[in-house]
Design a protein around this motif. Structure first.
Motif, PDB file in Angstrom:
ATOM      1  N   UNK A  27      12.443 -15.806   8.472  1.00 24.40           N
ATOM      2  CA  UNK A  27      13.683 -16.559   8.240  1.00 24.40           C
ATOM      3  C   UNK A  27      13.782 -17.006   6.781  1.00 24.40           C
ATOM      4  N   UNK A  28      12.642 -17.197   6.118  1.00 20.99           N
ATOM      5  CA  UNK A  28      12.630 -17.592   4.709  1.00 20.99           C
ATOM      6  C   UNK A  28      12.824 -16.403   3.769  1.00 20.99           C
ATOM      7  N   UNK A  29      12.305 -15.243   4.154  1.00 23.51           N
ATOM      8  CA  UNK A  29      12.271 -14.091   3.260  1.00 23.51           C
ATOM      9  C   UNK A  29      13.468 -13.155   3.388  1.00 23.51           C
ATOM     10  N   UNK A  40      10.659  -6.386   3.219  1.00 21.97           N
ATOM     11  CA  UNK A  40      10.742  -5.634   4.479  1.00 21.97           C
ATOM     12  C   UNK A  40       9.683  -6.209   5.404  1.00 21.97           C
ATOM     13  N   UNK A  41       9.915  -6.110   6.689  1.00 21.09           N
ATOM     14  CA  UNK A  41       8.917  -6.603   7.643  1.00 21.09           C
ATOM     15  C   UNK A  41       8.361  -5.446   8.443  1.00 21.09           C
ATOM     16  N   UNK A  42       7.099  -5.542   8.776  1.00 19.70           N
ATOM     17  CA  UNK A  42       6.393  -4.518   9.542  1.00 19.70           C
ATOM     18  C   UNK A  42       6.705  -3.132   8.987  1.00 19.70           C
ATOM     19  N   UNK A  51       2.759  -6.746   7.397  1.00 20.62           N
ATOM     20  CA  UNK A  51       3.627  -7.760   7.992  1.00 20.62           C
ATOM     21  C   UNK A  51       4.899  -7.900   7.166  1.00 20.62           C
ATOM     22  N   UNK A  52       4.736  -8.088   5.853  1.00 21.60           N
ATOM     23  CA  UNK A  52       5.875  -8.215   4.934  1.00 21.60           C
ATOM     24  C   UNK A  52       5.495  -7.538   3.629  1.00 21.60           C
ATOM     25  N   UNK A  53       6.469  -6.868   3.005  1.00 22.22           N
ATOM     26  CA  UNK A  53       6.209  -6.222   1.733  1.00 22.22           C
ATOM     27  C   UNK A  53       7.441  -6.313   0.849  1.00 22.22           C
ATOM     28  N   UNK A  60       2.181  -7.419  -0.807  1.00 24.20           N
ATOM     29  CA  UNK A  60       2.042  -7.405   0.643  1.00 24.20           C
ATOM     30  C   UNK A  60       1.641  -8.799   1.098  1.00 24.20           C
ATOM     31  N   UNK A  61       2.287  -9.285   2.148  1.00 25.55           N
ATOM     32  CA  UNK A  61       1.947 -10.584   2.710  1.00 25.55           C
ATOM     33  C   UNK A  61       1.514 -10.355   4.147  1.00 25.55           C
TER      34      UNK A  61
END
Length: 118
Positions: A27-29, A40-42, A51-53, A60-61
């Motif tokens: 929701x933040x990103x 992007x997620x997944x 998970x997030x990039x 990468x997070x």
């Protein structure tokens, strides 16, 4: 990016079944809502599903639950592969993020500032 049909299907499943911590961070990103960065997620990247990039920042997070404590060696190999591909990996515990999301957001902000040269 090593994208294959099975990896793409797995990424789609993971997007549909995000953890509570992942949903809260998303929701933040999402929608360039954080520092104007496109996340992007997944997303499949360098043989892993992140998970997030943020491709622009090569960032990468990863939000890790308890199961990651059992596979730290595998995660470190994966992080090394991502580093070799030019990515920085920021890894956080789900509970730490849920307790204090500002820590994660500040780490992302600091990384973005360093990459942008500010």
């Amino acid at each position: 990016m090593f994208q294959t049909s099975p990896r793409t299907r797995q990424a789609r499943r993971l997007r549909a079944d995000m953890t509570g911590a992942e949903a809260k961070l998303w929701t933040q990103l999402r929608g360039r809502g954080f520092e104007g960065l496109k996340f992007r997620r997944q997303a499949p990247v360098a043989g892993a599903i992140l998970d997030f990039v943020c491709l622009e920042m090569r960032l990468a997070i990863e939000l890790d639950g308890g199961v990651h404590r059992l596979r730290e060696h595998r995660d470190s190999d994966r992080d090394a592969r991502l580093a070799a591909a030019g990515f920085t990996v920021l890894r956080f515990d789900n509970e730490a993020f849920l307790t204090n999301p500002a820590i994660v957001l500040e780490a992302i902000r600091r990384h973005a500032a360093a990459v942008r040269g500010r």
